[in-house]
Write a protein that holds these residues in place. Structure first.
Motif, short mmCIF file in Angstrom:
data_model
loop_
_atom_site.label_atom_id
_atom_site.label_comp_id
_atom_site.label_asym_id
_atom_site.label_seq_id
_atom_site.Cartn_x
_atom_site.Cartn_y
_atom_site.Cartn_z
N PHE A 172 0.96 -1.22 -0.11
CA PHE A 172 -0.14 -0.20 0.02
C PHE A 172 0.84 1.36 0.03
CE2 PHE A 172 -2.62 3.39 2.20
CZ PHE A 172 -3.66 3.34 1.52
N ALA A 173 1.90 1.18 0.84
CA ALA A 173 2.82 2.44 0.81
C ALA A 173 3.44 2.42 -0.55
CB ALA A 173 4.00 2.11 1.72
N THR A 174 3.70 1.43 -1.29
CA THR A 174 4.38 1.43 -2.79
C THR A 174 3.39 2.00 -3.56
OG1 THR A 174 5.66 -0.55 -2.23
CG2 THR A 174 5.33 0.30 -4.41
N PHE A 175 2.07 1.77 -3.54
CA PHE A 175 0.87 2.39 -4.24
C PHE A 175 0.75 3.86 -4.04
CE2 PHE A 175 -3.34 3.51 -4.51
CZ PHE A 175 -3.83 3.33 -5.66
N LEU A 176 1.01 4.16 -2.99
CA LEU A 176 0.75 5.73 -2.63
C LEU A 176 1.73 6.45 -3.18
CD1 LEU A 176 -0.37 5.84 1.12
CD2 LEU A 176 -1.81 5.84 -0.97
N LEU A 177 3.48 5.90 -3.17
CA LEU A 177 4.39 6.45 -3.71
C LEU A 177 4.12 6.57 -5.17
CD1 LEU A 177 7.23 7.96 -2.82
CD2 LEU A 177 8.23 5.37 -3.06
N LEU A 178 3.92 5.50 -5.79
CA LEU A 178 3.69 5.53 -7.12
C LEU A 178 2.68 6.47 -7.75
CD1 LEU A 178 4.02 1.75 -8.13
CD2 LEU A 178 5.44 3.53 -8.66
N SER A 179 1.56 6.51 -6.84
CA SER A 179 0.42 7.57 -7.27
C SER A 179 0.99 8.90 -7.38
CB SER A 179 -0.65 7.44 -6.06
OG SER A 179 -1.19 6.02 -6.26
N PHE A 180 1.90 9.20 -6.12
CA PHE A 180 2.43 10.71 -6.08
C PHE A 180 3.29 10.94 -7.27
CE2 PHE A 180 5.97 13.10 -4.91
CZ PHE A 180 5.47 14.59 -4.67
#
Length: 259
Positions: A172-180
């Motif tokens: 989930f943290a990876t998903f948020l970072l990729l979203s940014f």
């Protein structure tokens, strides 16, 4: 899985939260085309990054230039640095710079069709590497969106949320970072495509009130329509100096005012 430790023969593979269903399906089916395509896209974006950061962005030749056209057509440049370790050197380098060029304090060079100095590239973006910079943004956005899709496919929300967070927290943290990063890359690409379509630069768009050849003009003198702007930016056609286009615009405005 691809990111999990191997399982001895005859045992059931436990669920690996770091591997999305898409990646697991590729591995189980022996699918190589999509992983290789993703790998080549990542490699391509890396090569474009190196090209933009290492190549000459369009430095102005510091040799004395002959007097006469088109130099007589150039307005005095208003963006010279007023202070620095050696303002005399800046003046000697940029006093007779071509139209749309600007002195970069970080590179300590004048750059033709200066767009901006990119700290991530550690290089200026100018006449020679601006098309590659736009291509890099586009390819990087594709890679980020693909990675975002893979991360999303592996989240698989379920309750209780505490257990889900422990098993999916890193993903989930990876998903948020990729979203940014996807949002940043998308905004940068959209802004540069808009500037390219109108044949202007980031420097000209932000500081038009400070640039002598723009601040007293109602419109962009270099805009020749969407098709010709894109053709000139990506293919160098139609060829011609910015001084010539600027002079033609002057003649057209003078003719219209006379009529």
């Amino acid at each position: 899985g691809m990111l999990c430790p191997p399982v001895p023969t005859g045992q059931i593979r436990p669920h690996c939260p770091l591997v999305s269903p898409e990646l697991r399906q590729w591995e189980e089916q022996g699918e190589l085309l999509l992983p290789l395509t993703f790998l080549f896209l990542v490699l391509g974006s890396l090569l474009l990054y190196l090209a933009v950061s290492l190549m000459d962005p369009g430095y102005v030749n510091t040799q004395p230039q002959p007097q006469g056209p088109p130099w007589d057509l150039l307005p005095q440049y208003s963006g010279l640095p007023s202070s620095g370790p050696d303002p005399g050197l800046h003046l000697s380098l940029c006093l007779q710079q071509p139209l749309r060029a600007r002195h970069c304090r970080d590179c300590r060079r004048c750059v033709r069709r200066y767009d901006h100095h990119c700290p991530w590239m550690e290089n200026c973006v100018g006449e020679r590497n601006h098309p590659l910079f736009v291509a890099y943004l586009a390819l990087q956005l594709v890679v980020l969106l693909w990675g975002l899709y893979l991360a999303w496919s592996g989240l698989q929300f379920f309750q209780p949320w505490g257990l889900w967070l422990r098993s999916r927290g890193l993903l989930f943290a990876t998903f948020l970072l990729l979203s940014f990063f996807s949002l940043v890359a998308g905004l940068l690409l959209a802004s540069h495509l808009y500037l390219v379509a109108s044949n202007t630069t980031t420097w000209e768009f932000i500081s038009s009130h400070r640039i002598a050849y723009l601040r007293q003009r109602p419109s962009n003198p270099f805009n020749r329509g969407l098709t010709r702007n894109l053709a000139h930016f990506f293919c160098g056609w139609p060829s011609g100096s910015w001084e010539t286009l600027w002079a033609e615009e002057e003649v057209e405005e003078g003719s219209s005012q006379a009529v």
